[in-house]
Scaffold this motif. Structure first.
Motif, PDB file in Angstrom:
ATOM      1  N   MET A  91     -20.148  14.850  44.844  1.00 35.89           N
ATOM      2  CA  MET A  91     -21.353  15.540  44.384  1.00 35.89           C
ATOM      3  C   MET A  91     -21.210  15.967  42.926  1.00 35.89           C
ATOM      4  O   MET A  91     -20.100  16.126  42.405  1.00 35.89           O
ATOM      5  CB  MET A  91     -21.630  16.760  45.260  1.00 35.89           C
ATOM      6  N   THR A  92     -22.345  16.123  42.267  1.00 35.92           N
ATOM      7  CA  THR A  92     -22.383  16.648  40.899  1.00 35.92           C
ATOM      8  C   THR A  92     -22.958  18.057  40.944  1.00 35.92           C
ATOM      9  O   THR A  92     -23.571  18.480  41.930  1.00 35.92           O
ATOM     10  CB  THR A  92     -23.253  15.762  39.994  1.00 35.92           C
ATOM     11  N   ALA A  93     -22.767  18.801  39.843  1.00 31.68           N
ATOM     12  CA  ALA A  93     -23.176  20.211  39.819  1.00 31.68           C
ATOM     13  C   ALA A  93     -24.679  20.392  39.976  1.00 31.68           C
ATOM     14  O   ALA A  93     -25.142  21.452  40.422  1.00 31.68           O
ATOM     15  CB  ALA A  93     -22.705  20.857  38.520  1.00 31.68           C
ATOM     16  N   ASP A  94     -25.464  19.376  39.614  1.00 35.16           N
ATOM     17  CA  ASP A  94     -26.918  19.515  39.683  1.00 35.16           C
ATOM     18  C   ASP A  94     -27.510  18.894  40.953  1.00 35.16           C
ATOM     19  O   ASP A  94     -28.715  18.738  41.082  1.00 35.16           O
ATOM     20  CB  ASP A  94     -27.577  18.877  38.456  1.00 35.16           C
ATOM     21  N   LYS A  95     -26.645  18.553  41.927  1.00 35.19           N
ATOM     22  CA  LYS A  95     -27.109  17.896  43.135  1.00 35.19           C
ATOM     23  C   LYS A  95     -27.463  18.914  44.214  1.00 35.19           C
ATOM     24  O   LYS A  95     -26.783  19.928  44.372  1.00 35.19           O
ATOM     25  CB  LYS A  95     -26.016  16.953  43.670  1.00 35.19           C
ATOM     26  N   ARG A  96     -28.538  18.645  44.958  1.00 35.44           N
ATOM     27  CA  ARG A  96     -28.899  19.512  46.073  1.00 35.44           C
ATOM     28  C   ARG A  96     -27.824  19.440  47.157  1.00 35.44           C
ATOM     29  O   ARG A  96     -27.345  18.364  47.499  1.00 35.44           O
ATOM     30  CB  ARG A  96     -30.248  19.096  46.673  1.00 35.44           C
ATOM     31  N   LEU A  97     -27.460  20.599  47.696  1.00 36.49           N
ATOM     32  CA  LEU A  97     -26.462  20.657  48.754  1.00 36.49           C
ATOM     33  C   LEU A  97     -27.188  20.549  50.093  1.00 36.49           C
ATOM     34  O   LEU A  97     -27.438  21.526  50.780  1.00 36.49           O
ATOM     35  CB  LEU A  97     -25.649  21.954  48.674  1.00 36.49           C
ATOM     36  N   GLY A  98     -27.532  19.301  50.453  1.00 37.87           N
ATOM     37  CA  GLY A  98     -28.326  19.084  51.651  1.00 37.87           C
ATOM     38  C   GLY A  98     -27.560  19.279  52.938  1.00 37.87           C
ATOM     39  O   GLY A  98     -28.136  19.567  53.982  1.00 37.87           O
ATOM     40  N   GLY A  99     -26.224  19.124  52.891  1.00 36.92           N
ATOM     41  CA  GLY A  99     -25.412  19.294  54.088  1.00 36.92           C
ATOM     42  C   GLY A  99     -24.637  20.594  54.013  1.00 36.92           C
ATOM     43  O   GLY A  99     -25.206  21.680  54.077  1.00 36.92           O
ATOM     44  N   HIS A 100     -23.304  20.503  53.873  1.00 34.90           N
ATOM     45  CA  HIS A 100     -22.480  21.682  53.651  1.00 34.90           C
ATOM     46  C   HIS A 100     -21.287  21.257  52.801  1.00 34.90           C
ATOM     47  O   HIS A 100     -21.134  20.079  52.485  1.00 34.90           O
ATOM     48  CB  HIS A 100     -22.038  22.306  54.981  1.00 34.90           C
ATOM     49  N   LEU A 101     -20.478  22.219  52.375  1.00 30.85           N
ATOM     50  CA  LEU A 101     -19.335  21.905  51.520  1.00 30.85           C
ATOM     51  C   LEU A 101     -18.288  21.113  52.295  1.00 30.85           C
ATOM     52  O   LEU A 101     -17.730  21.599  53.277  1.00 30.85           O
ATOM     53  CB  LEU A 101     -18.719  23.189  50.964  1.00 30.85           C
ATOM     54  N   VAL A 102     -18.050  19.896  51.833  1.00 34.01           N
ATOM     55  CA  VAL A 102     -17.094  18.991  52.485  1.00 34.01           C
ATOM     56  C   VAL A 102     -16.066  18.552  51.447  1.00 34.01           C
ATOM     57  O   VAL A 102     -16.428  18.127  50.350  1.00 34.01           O
ATOM     58  CB  VAL A 102     -17.827  17.760  53.065  1.00 34.01           C
ATOM     59  N   GLN A 103     -14.794  18.654  51.781  1.00 35.56           N
ATOM     60  CA  GLN A 103     -13.737  18.300  50.837  1.00 35.56           C
ATOM     61  C   GLN A 103     -13.334  16.832  50.905  1.00 35.56           C
ATOM     62  O   GLN A 103     -12.743  16.308  49.970  1.00 35.56           O
ATOM     63  CB  GLN A 103     -12.505  19.168  51.079  1.00 35.56           C
ATOM     64  N   GLY A 104     -13.591  16.187  52.022  1.00 39.92           N
ATOM     65  CA  GLY A 104     -13.095  14.828  52.191  1.00 39.92           C
ATOM     66  C   GLY A 104     -11.638  14.814  52.611  1.00 39.92           C
ATOM     67  O   GLY A 104     -10.947  13.798  52.481  1.00 39.92           O
ATOM     68  N   HIS A 105     -11.152  15.965  53.129  1.00 39.51           N
ATOM     69  CA  HIS A 105      -9.789  16.096  53.629  1.00 39.51           C
ATOM     70  C   HIS A 105      -9.864  16.215  55.151  1.00 39.51           C
ATOM     71  O   HIS A 105     -10.253  17.256  55.686  1.00 39.51           O
ATOM     72  CB  HIS A 105      -9.093  17.326  53.033  1.00 39.51           C
ATOM     73  N   VAL A 106      -9.523  15.170  55.843  1.00 39.56           N
ATOM     74  CA  VAL A 106      -9.671  15.119  57.293  1.00 39.56           C
ATOM     75  C   VAL A 106      -8.671  16.059  57.963  1.00 39.56           C
ATOM     76  O   VAL A 106      -7.475  16.011  57.680  1.00 39.56           O
ATOM     77  CB  VAL A 106      -9.478  13.668  57.793  1.00 39.56           C
ATOM     78  N   ASP A 107      -9.170  16.934  58.855  1.00 37.94           N
ATOM     79  CA  ASP A 107      -8.315  17.881  59.571  1.00 37.94           C
ATOM     80  C   ASP A 107      -7.708  17.273  60.822  1.00 37.94           C
ATOM     81  O   ASP A 107      -6.648  17.704  61.279  1.00 37.94           O
ATOM     82  CB  ASP A 107      -9.123  19.124  59.979  1.00 37.94           C
ATOM     83  N   GLY A 108      -8.395  16.317  61.399  1.00 35.16           N
ATOM     84  CA  GLY A 108      -7.911  15.711  62.633  1.00 35.16           C
ATOM     85  C   GLY A 108      -8.843  14.605  63.088  1.00 35.16           C
ATOM     86  O   GLY A 108      -9.901  14.378  62.493  1.00 35.16           O
ATOM     87  N   VAL A 109      -8.437  13.923  64.123  1.00 33.06           N
ATOM     88  CA  VAL A 109      -9.224  12.811  64.660  1.00 33.06           C
ATOM     89  C   VAL A 109      -9.676  13.170  66.071  1.00 33.06           C
ATOM     90  O   VAL A 109      -8.881  13.622  66.894  1.00 33.06           O
ATOM     91  CB  VAL A 109      -8.406  11.508  64.679  1.00 33.06           C
TER      92      VAL A 109
END
Length: 206
Positions: A91-109
């Motif tokens: 995401m960029t700073a001017d993008k709408r946050l349509g979902g929620h804050l996601v890091q792309g760091h998988v916690d588990g499967v």
């Protein structure tokens, strides 16, 4: 950082086994718009770095290096050419946050336990590693294969989500069947709150 709003359903073009890593090549269109080497793209919820961009008669592809630790911790282990993958650019700073804050760091499967289709949506139950259950609450957010979803119900080792037609059509979750593995990322805010308050709980070390 991502939002969990999938921009494109890409296709795995090639998987090169390097022993302790793979080079993953994905065919895409939207995800490559404005993308440069070194940029981040979420693949089924796993943040990968663009190492190469190529063009051929079929369109454009990008390649990322996926190390063994990532393979062992995510559902990217066993990915094959032809598989569909959920893609989202950082995401960029001017993008709408349509979902929620996601890091792309998988916690588990997790694993798809069952799905119950209805006329206008599907209810899907996904298994949840017990150590992650404390971060998942009804009406809270969870990221499943890179898709930001609202939790319906939570049990000790599973949770349910409702998938609307848009999600079913535009993401891999429309075709995930019982037994399929999916990447899970819990709410990062919940994890930070836990760490902050743990220091003040009885028995915490100074």
């Amino acid at each position: 950082m991502f939002t969990g709003i999938v921009e494109e359903l890409g296709t795995v073009a090639a998987v090169l086994d390097q022993g302790d890593a793979i080079r993953l090549t994905v065919r895409a269109v939207t995800a490559l718009d404005g993308t440069q080497l070194g940029d981040s793209i979420s693949v089924n919820g796993c943040c990968l770095t663009v190492a190469a961009i190529d063009h051929d008669d079929l369109g454009s592809t990008w390649t990322a290096d996926v190390m063994q630790e990532t393979l062992e911790m995510t559902s990217l282990l066993g990915v094959q050419p032809g598989d569909g993958v959920n893609l989202e650019r950082a995401m960029t700073a001017d993008k709408r946050l349509g979902g929620h804050l996601v890091q792309g760091h998988v916690d588990g499967v997790g694993t798809v336990v069952r799905r119950s289709p209805s006329e206008h949506w599907d209810v899907v139950e996904v298994s949840l590693p017990r150590e992650l259950a404390k971060y998942v609450v009804p009406k809270g957010s969870i990221c499943v294969d890179g898709v930001s979803l609202t939790v319906v119900n939570v049990g000790p080792d599973s949770f349910t989500v409702s998938l609307i037609p848009e999600t079913l059509t535009r993401t891999t979750l429309g075709s995930r069947a019982p037994g399929d593995r999916v990447n899970l990322e819990t709410d990062v805010i919940a994890r930070h709150v836990e760490k902050l308050i743990t220091a003040y709980l009885p028995g915490a070390s100074a």
